[in-house]
Every structure is written in structure tokens, then in C-alpha cells.
Scaffold this motif. Structure first.
Motif, PDB file in Angstrom:
ATOM      1  N   ASP A  90       0.939  -1.154  -0.103  1.00 36.32           N
ATOM      2  CA  ASP A  90      -0.015  -0.168  -0.045  1.00 36.32           C
ATOM      3  C   ASP A  90       0.931   1.230  -0.147  1.00 36.32           C
ATOM      4  O   ASP A  90       0.270   2.388   0.207  1.00 36.32           O
ATOM      5  N   SER A  91       1.979   1.212  -0.338  1.00 33.48           N
ATOM      6  CA  SER A  91       3.059   2.350  -0.204  1.00 33.48           C
ATOM      7  C   SER A  91       3.330   3.040  -1.348  1.00 33.48           C
ATOM      8  O   SER A  91       3.861   3.898  -1.368  1.00 33.48           O
ATOM      9  N   GLY A  92       2.880   2.364  -2.736  1.00 36.71           N
ATOM     10  CA  GLY A  92       3.325   3.000  -3.768  1.00 36.71           C
ATOM     11  C   GLY A  92       4.659   2.892  -4.409  1.00 36.71           C
ATOM     12  O   GLY A  92       4.999   3.589  -5.271  1.00 36.71           O
ATOM     13  N   GLN A  93       5.412   1.851  -3.831  1.00 30.38           N
ATOM     14  CA  GLN A  93       6.772   1.733  -4.397  1.00 30.38           C
ATOM     15  C   GLN A  93       6.757   0.381  -5.470  1.00 30.38           C
ATOM     16  O   GLN A  93       7.786   0.476  -6.048  1.00 30.38           O
ATOM     17  N   CYS A  94       5.736  -0.171  -5.302  1.00 29.54           N
ATOM     18  CA  CYS A  94       5.578  -1.463  -6.319  1.00 29.54           C
ATOM     19  C   CYS A  94       4.381  -1.565  -6.966  1.00 29.54           C
ATOM     20  O   CYS A  94       3.283  -1.122  -6.208  1.00 29.54           O
ATOM     21  N   PHE A  95       4.110  -2.057  -8.079  1.00 28.93           N
ATOM     22  CA  PHE A  95       2.718  -2.285  -8.658  1.00 28.93           C
ATOM     23  C   PHE A  95       2.180  -3.436  -8.883  1.00 28.93           C
ATOM     24  O   PHE A  95       1.245  -3.748  -9.580  1.00 28.93           O
ATOM     25  N   ARG A  96       2.940  -4.430  -8.608  1.00 27.61           N
ATOM     26  CA  ARG A  96       2.566  -5.864  -8.851  1.00 27.61           C
ATOM     27  C   ARG A  96       2.474  -6.758  -7.582  1.00 27.61           C
ATOM     28  O   ARG A  96       2.658  -8.080  -7.686  1.00 27.61           O
ATOM     29  N   MET A  97       1.946  -6.187  -6.275  1.00 30.47           N
ATOM     30  CA  MET A  97       1.690  -7.003  -5.196  1.00 30.47           C
ATOM     31  C   MET A  97       0.099  -7.085  -5.212  1.00 30.47           C
ATOM     32  O   MET A  97      -0.517  -5.941  -5.222  1.00 30.47           O
ATOM     33  N   LYS A  98      -0.368  -8.311  -5.241  1.00 27.61           N
ATOM     34  CA  LYS A  98      -1.929  -8.326  -5.061  1.00 27.61           C
ATOM     35  C   LYS A  98      -2.474  -8.976  -3.969  1.00 27.61           C
ATOM     36  O   LYS A  98      -1.833  -9.977  -3.733  1.00 27.61           O
ATOM     37  N   PHE A  99      -3.388  -8.163  -3.277  1.00 23.66           N
ATOM     38  CA  PHE A  99      -4.077  -9.044  -2.206  1.00 23.66           C
ATOM     39  C   PHE A  99      -4.704 -10.113  -2.675  1.00 23.66           C
ATOM     40  O   PHE A  99      -5.943 -10.136  -3.680  1.00 23.66           O
ATOM     41  N   CYS A 100      -4.937 -11.295  -2.145  1.00 27.98           N
ATOM     42  CA  CYS A 100      -5.835 -12.460  -2.517  1.00 27.98           C
ATOM     43  C   CYS A 100      -6.699 -12.627  -1.777  1.00 27.98           C
ATOM     44  O   CYS A 100      -8.108 -12.543  -1.964  1.00 27.98           O
TER      45      CYS A 100
END
Length: 265
Positions: A13-23
DNA sequence: TGCCAGGCAGACA
DNA sequence: TGTCTGCATGGC
């Protein structure tokens, strides 16, 4: 406060990466899908202990994901520094940003991602990056795609219109120029990055911080400008924290955006 | 419907 | 050197 605790939720949720997805979430754990470079993993984080269980082989966990989450860095010194100085906002930001780490992302992936991020919103950045991966990346497992390398993109993108339909907007020509740039020009050096079309101070700084773990970088975007105006009267002196500037920027950005009611996920 | 978004390039004074 | 404006497009 444990300086070396890691929170997948905070990082995602910090805006440093864009490919972490909550399952999904159960009574005892959160499950995340994390894609980076040419790897994808399911990560289960125990809600009580914080323990993270990665669903991959040991070798991949040790050689890829442990460095990715910056496990070897001891964050205690910056916690001590912030707590020793009299900056209430920063102390609150630190308290709020439990488990924040600065990920060690692939340099090319970070550069492309933050090139796309300019004057853009997070949902659309994610959508565009996923589209880029689906079109040009390798199918790693069940329709999850790798981030395409420069070499692959250079080969497959032969004209500007090959990037049509990804929602890149005016950044399309910047990405095309980056793909076609000489590889020797794409190096983690601030001055060289600024010579690339569409790469300015903010994008270069983010590429170095997130893609080369250069913690002395202090990217200033529209939110950081607002924050500095709002909280610090237009001037914030990063020098006392210079070795950890990137981390300080990250917790300030994260905290300020949440104070303003904006979740990035 | 209008404003805004993890900015940048180019024009202009 | 500093300031201003246009830029693509979707989220809110």
C-alpha cells in the motif's frame, strides 16, 4: 516497535511497487500474490506473529525473495534517529508505517514502472503494467506474466503503435524511446538517467531508490510537495537523515496520503 | 462534469 | 534560470 518487522500490507500500500496483489484473508493470515521481474510467489503472512511463508522452493526464497524484501538491512538505526529528534510528524509517520521496507526491485522494471507513473494514478499504472506484462512477458504460471526485459521489448516492439491499447497516453512515446535506447545509456546514474526522454528528476530518483536501493534518494512528487508545504512550511531538511532519505520519504508519503484518506490499494 | 494523478518537455521571458 | 502550459486517459 520492532524495526525489522515486515508488513506485506504496508509495503503493498506504499506505492513503491505495482505488482503486489491481495488475494484473501482468513482469521489467522493474509495471502498475497507478489510478482517481480521473472518470478511470482504466493506469500502467507501470519497476522499474529508476522511470519511470512513463501510458496516457492528454498533456493528461490533465499536468492531472490530475501534480497527483494531487503531482509539483510537492519532498519534500527533510522528508527533510533527519528525517535531521537524532535519531529512529531516524522515520529507519527514511523509509528503508522509499521513493517515498511524499501524493496530491492529490478532496475529496468522500476525505471519503466516509474516512467509510466508520471502524472498518472495508481490503479491505471497497475493496469498498464499488467497489460505490458501480458502482452510481452512470459507466462510464468496460470496467466501470470513476467515483467518483459529490455531485450524482449526491443525485439517485439518494432514501432510505436505496438504499444497501442495499453493506456500509456502521452507516455507511450517515452516508453518506446526507452525501449529503443542504447543499453549503455540505461544505467543507475542520476545524470545519465536525466538524458533519457521522459525521465526527469522524480522518475530518475524513484528508479534509483526502488531499482538500485539508493537510500540517499528523496523523490519529491506532488504529494511530497503538498506535505512539505502543509507540514513544514515549504522547507524540509533531509540532511540529518540523508543515509536513510529514501525510507524517510517513503513513510512520509505513506502516512500523509493515508491522513488524506487515500488508500493506494 | 471537472479535477486530478508518485511529471516532463518545450516555449518564453 | 525560473515559470507556465500542454499533454492522454481513466479514477473519483
Amino acid at each position: 516497535m520492532n524495526a525489522n518487522f515486515i508488513s506485506l500490507q504496508t509495503i503493498a500500500d506504499s506505492g513503491q511497487c505495482f505488482r503486489m496483489k491481495f488475494c484473501k484473508e482468513t482469521a489467522v493470515k493474509q495471502i498475497w500474490q507478489i510478482c517481480a521481474k521473472d518470478k511470482c510467489v504466493l506469500a502467507h503472512q501470519d497476522k499474529q506473529t508476522g511470519h511470512i511463508n513463501l510458496h516457492c522452493d528454498v533456493e528461490e526464497a533465499v536468492y531472490f525473495w530475501r534480497p527483494y524484501f531487503d531482509i539483510s538491512t537492519d532498519y534500527q538505526p533510522i528508527y533510533d534517529k527519528i525517535n531521537a529528534l524532535e519531529d512529531k510528524f516524522l515520529k507519527s509517520a514511523l509509528e503508522y508505517s509499521k513493517g515498511m521496507r524499501i524493496l530491492r526491485q529490478d532496475f529496468w522494471e522500476a525505471l519503466v514502472s516509474f516512467l509510466i507513473s508520471q502524472n498518472n494514478n495508481i490503479p491505471r499504472i497497475k493496469q498498464t503494467i499488467e497489460g505490458l506484462c501480458e502482452r510481452f512477458g512470459r507466462n510464468m504460471c496460470s496467466n501470470v506474466y513476467s515483467f518483459p526485459t529490455k531485450e524482449v521489448l526491443d525485439k517485439q516492439v518494432t514501432k510505436l503503435s505496438d504499444l497501442d491499447g495499453l493506456g500509456l497516453g502521452y507516455r507511450q512515446k517515452y516508453l518506446y524511446a526507452l525501449i529503443k535506447a542504447d543499453s549503455s545509456a540505461i544505467v543507475p546514474e542520476y545524470d545519465k538517467l536525466l538524458r533519457l526522454q521522459g525521465v526527469g528528476p522524480k522518475v530518475a530518483s524513484c528508479a534509483l531508490l526502488y531499482g538500485n536501493h539508493d537510500m540517499t534518494q528523496f523523490p519529491v512528487d506532488t504529494w511530497m510537495k503538498k506535505l512539505i508545504d502543509d507540514v513544514y512550511g515549504g522547507h524540509f531538511n533531509i540532511e540529518p537523515y540523508r543515509e536513510w532519505a529514501g525510507f524517510v520519504q517513503q513513510i512520509m508519503f505513506y502516512y500523509y496520503r493515508h491522513l488524506n484518506g487515500i488508500k493506494l490499494l
